[in-house]
Write an enzyme that holds these catalytic residues in place. Structure first.
Site, PDB file in Angstrom:
ATOM      1  N   ALA A 274       0.668  -1.272   0.211  1.00  0.00           N
ATOM      2  CA  ALA A 274       0.090   0.082   0.183  1.00  0.00           C
ATOM      3  C   ALA A 274       1.001   1.314   0.272  1.00  0.00           C
ATOM      4  O   ALA A 274       2.003   0.929  -0.322  1.00  0.00           O
ATOM      5  CB  ALA A 274      -0.428  -0.116   1.027  1.00  0.00           C
TER       6      ALA A 274
ATOM      7  N   GLU B  29      -0.168   2.101   7.307  1.00  0.00           N
ATOM      8  CA  GLU B  29      -0.404   3.649   6.437  1.00  0.00           C
ATOM      9  C   GLU B  29      -0.908   4.999   6.601  1.00  0.00           C
ATOM     10  O   GLU B  29      -0.270   5.867   6.215  1.00  0.00           O
ATOM     11  CB  GLU B  29      -1.110   3.405   4.790  1.00  0.00           C
ATOM     12  CG  GLU B  29      -1.175   1.725   4.141  1.00  0.00           C
ATOM     13  CD  GLU B  29       1.216   1.844   3.942  1.00  0.00           C
ATOM     14  OE1 GLU B  29       1.547   2.800   3.262  1.00  0.00           O
ATOM     15  OE2 GLU B  29       1.238   1.306   3.575  1.00  0.00           O
TER      16      GLU B  29
HETATM   17  N1  SER Z   1       5.845   3.472   1.685  1.00  0.00           N
HETATM   18  C1  SER Z   1       5.066   1.967   0.619  1.00  0.00           C
HETATM   19  C2  SER Z   1       5.061   1.737   2.799  1.00  0.00           C
HETATM   20  O1  SER Z   1       5.875   1.265   3.039  1.00  0.00           O
HETATM   21  C3  SER Z   1       5.569   1.512   0.346  1.00  0.00           C
HETATM   22  O2  SER Z   1       5.687   0.105   1.115  1.00  0.00           O
HETATM   23  O3  SER Z   1       3.678   1.306   3.051  1.00  0.00           O
HETATM   24 ZN    ZN Z   2       5.172   2.387   5.304  1.00  0.00          ZN
END
Ligand code: SER
Ligand code: ZN
Length: 516
Positions: free
Chosen positions: A258, A294
């Protein structure tokens, strides 16, 4: 093709130019997309004698039009970007490029999945959208206008708050300055599950989860998880959300799990959709953890971001630590810890002893996308966990508070993070930094001679060693945390009965191998 060149951490230089504002306009068609970027650049006041030229990154772009302050500029197109010359100290660049999301199979930049448009810009995807300073230490507010065929793409999304929406067009404004890797755009025919969350200071946030229509019945658990994440980050870390709206979009074709784009997370659909009839307990736990991860990036990653990609673990190690704590606080802490340590010892330890071994903070890369690894994420989280163990919950919170006070809205380094932890607690982390700079799993030895304990390690790094001592009946006599540093150190337990038993490395307090 030219030989790929490595980029070195030690070569970091701040950008000669910075950006005030970025205004993007996307015209989405079936066989091409036109992107107009109106960007206000100015010379970086912190750079002494900056040159009057600027290189902008760009990849697979067709340049249609370019104007600086309304005039044809002096420029040169290169393989990997655009060189601007004879620039004023402050200027507005208007640049139109043509791109082809409909044939973009790299899943970077703007592409199509199941007939819908979406983006992935971390680490270097934005340069496939327009010519730009595609680096995490250049932050800007973004206005994004999207136009598309209303019948095919009734939903038009980007970062921030919605300014204007009419059939076939939408304008978004994100008031929080951000690097372009956090940019996102989605256009499609999607169904939405809606809810709200009221923050502890009373702001109402609209929560929206967008999926393909046939999946709408599988979104309820994700929404519940999102609300738990909002509430937990307020409760445990005092951190609140900062926009009017928080959106999640699930897509089937996605390189990563994600992505934490500001206000508009894009998810691999397997971390959003759960059919309650068939999903397992671990499916549910994983969805909750990734939704949390996230969301937690909004502070650890977005509000405070990375100076350069060598600092990736600054946001990822810390955010994995935070999502681990989220799961632990909401469910069974010991089961979560055992699961994570098992994965670390099988997968990360293997990575760290093989040809792919690299430090949590790498020194060079050729392709940044190859560094989204177990080492940067999971070992990075263990390193943060050691800081937490050394300082305790209250001390860790003090450090994080200072970190946000000092660096909110900035792009910083792992040293800045550790420095904040250090200053807020008057704790010296100098001998700890090897955890960031050295690859491999250290082997430690523990020798017991009449309850005089000698601990040795191959180098001289500082780490916490949790222990307990049991009597021969199995009752605990004492427990605590030893602070190991130097090549060899002795600890005197001769006050304890001769037949007591030591239990070492409780909670797996350091990512080491223990050799008797
Ligand atoms: N920045 C993103 C995350 O760590 C990509 O993997 O969720
Ligand atoms: Zn991340």
């Amino acid at each position: 093709m030219s030989k790929p060149e490595a980029i070195y951490r030690q070569d970091y230089q701040p950008s000669d130019y910075l950006i005030h504002t970025t205004e993007l306009s996307f015209e989405l068609f079936e066989n091409e997309t036109l992107v107009t970027a109106k960007v206000h650049y100015y010379q970086n006041p912190k750079v002494k004698n900056p040159p009057n030229s600027l290189f902008l990154n760009g990849k697979n772009l067709e340049l249609i039009e370019i104007l600086i302050d309304g005039f044809q500029p002096d420029y040169q197109l290169k393989n990997d970007g655009l060189q601007l010359k004879n620039l004023p100290a402050d200027f507005v660049l208007e640049i139109t490029t043509k791109i082809h999301p409909e044939t973009n199979t790299s899943l970077n930049g703007l592409y199509k999945t199941s007939g819908n448009f979406c983006t992935q810009c971390e680490a270097h995807g934005f340069r496939q959208i327009t010519y730009y300073l595609d680096r995490p230490d250049v932050l800007s507010v973004f206005t994004t206008r999207i136009t598309a065929d209303f019948k095919r793409y009734p939903i038009l999304l980007s970062n921030g708050n919605l300014l204007e929406n009419q059939p076939g067009t939408a304008t978004w404004f994100d008031p929080h300055p951000k690097p372009c890797y956090l940019f996102a755009l989605v256009a499609g025919d999607l169904a939405v599950l809606q809810d709200t969350f009221t923050t502890k200071s009373g702001a109402e946030v609209a929560l929206k989860i967008y999926v393909e229509k046939h999946n709408i019945s599988k979104t309820k658990f994700a929404m519940e998880s999102l609300k738990r994440a909002f509430a937990w980050d307020e409760r445990r870390f005092g951190l609140e959300y900062d926009l009017e709206i928080y959106m999640i979009v699930a897509v089937d074709d996605f390189n990563m799990g994600a992505m934490e784009n500001k206000g508009l997370n894009i998810f691999n659909s397997k971390y959003v959709l759960a059919n309650p009839d068939t999903a397992t307990d671990s499916d549910f736990i994983n969805i909750e953890a990734v939704i949390g991860h996230e969301y937690f990036h909004n502070w650890t990653g977005n509000r405070v971001t990375c100076q350069d990609w060598f600092q990736l673990s600054l946001k990822e190690g810390l955010t994995v630590f935070r999502d681990q704590e989220f799961t632990s606080d909401l469910h069974a802490r010991s089961i979560k810890r055992i699961t994570d340590v098992k994965a670390l010892r099988t997968l990360q330890f293997a990575e760290d002893s093989g040809p792919m071994a690299h430090p949590v903070r790498p020194e060079s890369y050729i392709e940044m996308n190859n560094f989204y690894t177990m080492t940067v994420y999971e070992k990075g989280a263990e390193v943060v966990r050691m800081i937490h163990t050394l300082l305790g919950e209250a001390g860790f919170q003090r450090g994080l508070k200072l970190y946000f006070q000092r660096y909110d809205g900035q792009a910083v380094t792992i040293d800045d993070f550790v420095e904040a932890m250090s200053e807020a607690n008057n704790f010296d982390f100098a001998d700890f930094m090897a955890w960031y700079s050295t690859s491999g799993t250290p082997q430690i030895r523990i020798k017991n001679s009449a309850n005089k304990i000698t601990i040795s390690q191959p180098d001289e790094r500082l780490f916490p060693l949790k222990y307990g001592v049991l009597d021969c009946e199995g009752s605990e006599l004492e427990s605590g945390v030893l602070i190991m540093k130097g090549k060899q150190k002795q600890f005197d337990f001769s006050h304890l009965p001769a037949d007591c038993r030591f239990s070492w490395l409780r909670d797996f307090s350091a990512p080491v191998k223990l050799k008797p």
